[in-house]
Design a protein around this motif. Structure first.
Motif, PDB file in Angstrom:
ATOM      1  N   GLY A  71       0.821  -1.213   0.000  1.00 58.60           N
ATOM      2  CA  GLY A  71       0.000   0.000   0.000  1.00 58.60           C
ATOM      3  C   GLY A  71       0.850   1.256   0.000  1.00 58.60           C
ATOM      4  O   GLY A  71       0.571   2.205  -0.736  1.00 58.60           O
ATOM      5  N   VAL A  72       1.877   1.271   0.815  1.00 58.27           N
ATOM      6  CA  VAL A  72       2.770   2.427   0.853  1.00 58.27           C
ATOM      7  C   VAL A  72       3.470   2.590  -0.488  1.00 58.27           C
ATOM      8  O   VAL A  72       3.588   3.701  -1.021  1.00 58.27           O
ATOM      9  N   LEU A  73       3.939   1.476  -1.061  1.00 57.60           N
ATOM     10  CA  LEU A  73       4.625   1.547  -2.350  1.00 57.60           C
ATOM     11  C   LEU A  73       3.693   2.026  -3.462  1.00 57.60           C
ATOM     12  O   LEU A  73       4.102   2.779  -4.348  1.00 57.60           O
ATOM     13  N   MET A  74       2.450   1.578  -3.430  1.00 63.52           N
ATOM     14  CA  MET A  74       1.517   1.927  -4.498  1.00 63.52           C
ATOM     15  C   MET A  74       1.113   3.402  -4.472  1.00 63.52           C
ATOM     16  O   MET A  74       0.856   3.989  -5.511  1.00 63.52           O
ATOM     17  N   VAL A  75       1.027   4.005  -3.308  1.00 61.14           N
ATOM     18  CA  VAL A  75       0.641   5.416  -3.248  1.00 61.14           C
ATOM     19  C   VAL A  75       1.843   6.345  -3.338  1.00 61.14           C
ATOM     20  O   VAL A  75       1.672   7.552  -3.462  1.00 61.14           O
ATOM     21  N   THR A  76       3.047   5.788  -3.277  1.00 64.51           N
ATOM     22  CA  THR A  76       4.251   6.593  -3.483  1.00 64.51           C
ATOM     23  C   THR A  76       4.411   6.854  -4.978  1.00 64.51           C
ATOM     24  O   THR A  76       4.394   5.912  -5.773  1.00 64.51           O
ATOM     25  N   PRO A  77       4.541   8.100  -5.368  1.00 61.98           N
ATOM     26  CA  PRO A  77       4.664   8.388  -6.801  1.00 61.98           C
ATOM     27  C   PRO A  77       5.922   7.754  -7.404  1.00 61.98           C
ATOM     28  O   PRO A  77       7.006   7.881  -6.848  1.00 61.98           O
ATOM     29  N   GLY A  78       5.741   7.055  -8.481  1.00 64.39           N
ATOM     30  CA  GLY A  78       6.868   6.466  -9.183  1.00 64.39           C
ATOM     31  C   GLY A  78       6.492   5.140  -9.812  1.00 64.39           C
ATOM     32  O   GLY A  78       5.560   4.467  -9.372  1.00 64.39           O
ATOM     33  N   PHE A  79       7.229   4.793 -10.852  1.00 63.99           N
ATOM     34  CA  PHE A  79       6.923   3.559 -11.575  1.00 63.99           C
ATOM     35  C   PHE A  79       7.564   2.340 -10.920  1.00 63.99           C
ATOM     36  O   PHE A  79       6.975   1.267 -10.884  1.00 63.99           O
ATOM     37  N   ILE A  80       8.755   2.496 -10.397  1.00 65.34           N
ATOM     38  CA  ILE A  80       9.449   1.358  -9.768  1.00 65.34           C
ATOM     39  C   ILE A  80       8.716   0.934  -8.498  1.00 65.34           C
ATOM     40  O   ILE A  80       8.502  -0.253  -8.265  1.00 65.34           O
ATOM     41  N   THR A  81       8.307   1.910  -7.687  1.00 66.24           N
ATOM     42  CA  THR A  81       7.565   1.570  -6.476  1.00 66.24           C
ATOM     43  C   THR A  81       6.223   0.931  -6.816  1.00 66.24           C
ATOM     44  O   THR A  81       5.764   0.035  -6.107  1.00 66.24           O
ATOM     45  N   ASP A  82       5.609   1.367  -7.914  1.00 63.91           N
ATOM     46  CA  ASP A  82       4.350   0.752  -8.343  1.00 63.91           C
ATOM     47  C   ASP A  82       4.558  -0.706  -8.742  1.00 63.91           C
ATOM     48  O   ASP A  82       3.749  -1.573  -8.397  1.00 63.91           O
ATOM     49  N   ILE A  83       5.629  -0.979  -9.448  1.00 61.85           N
ATOM     50  CA  ILE A  83       5.910  -2.364  -9.858  1.00 61.85           C
ATOM     51  C   ILE A  83       6.164  -3.239  -8.637  1.00 61.85           C
ATOM     52  O   ILE A  83       5.619  -4.348  -8.532  1.00 61.85           O
ATOM     53  N   LEU A  84       6.953  -2.728  -7.688  1.00 62.25           N
ATOM     54  CA  LEU A  84       7.197  -3.503  -6.464  1.00 62.25           C
ATOM     55  C   LEU A  84       5.902  -3.701  -5.677  1.00 62.25           C
ATOM     56  O   LEU A  84       5.654  -4.781  -5.124  1.00 62.25           O
TER      57      LEU A  84
END
Length: 162
Positions: A71-84
């Motif tokens: 959840g934290v990774l998904m709401v953090t702006p960025g493509f790499i964090t979204d993939i993780l």
């Protein structure tokens, strides 16, 4: 990591446009939040079922932690964090990652327990200044435990005169 994320956002923004990049980041945040909520509720239901059956919901606890990180990774702006984050949200990859993390944690807990051969209190002082030492040991490392009674009277034991 933040520098890589910013560089990637700038690069993608240069290719597809700034507003399109912002739209993609916002859409992935909303979609990610939805999937984290859905998987989190499913995991919570499984944990409650296990607890009602008197079982420890260990896997569900690991899943819950990974979903919180996702959840934290998904709401953090960025493509790499979204993939993780997506990798942690999807049940198949979450279970694979969870198995790897549990295996790693078991190895760390076993190898770094912090107790030496004399036991956890070896060399520590009690409030009266006495030293704790490991008890008599068998060859396999087991400690014999026992109790004692201080039969000294207050005349011969200066600590009891206080």
């Amino acid at each position: 990591m933040p520098i890589i994320e910013i560089a990637l956002l700038v690069k993608v923004g240069g290719i597809i446009g700034g507003w399109n990049t912002i739209a993609i980041v916002l859409i992935t945040a909303f979609i990610g939040a939805y999937f984290v909520k859905r998987e989190g509720l499913h995991t919570l239901q499984k944990a409650q079922m296990k607890m009602q059956q008197g079982e420890m919901p260990g896997q569900e606890m690991v899943d819950g932690i990974m979903l919180a990180v996702a959840g934290v990774l998904m709401v953090t702006p960025g493509f790499i964090t979204d993939i993780l984050g997506i990798l942690l949200v999807l049940p198949v990859t979450r279970h694979l990652i969870g198995a790897s993390v549990k295996k790693h944690m078991k190895m760390r807990v076993v190898t770094s327990s912090g107790f030496n051969q004399q036991g956890p209190f070896a060399g520590d002082a009690d409030p009266f200044g006495q030293q704790f030492h490991g008890g008599p040991r068998q060859e396999n490392g087991d400690v014999f435990e026992g109790q004692y009674t201080d039969k000294s009277d207050s005349d011969t034991n200066p600590r009891l005169n206080k």
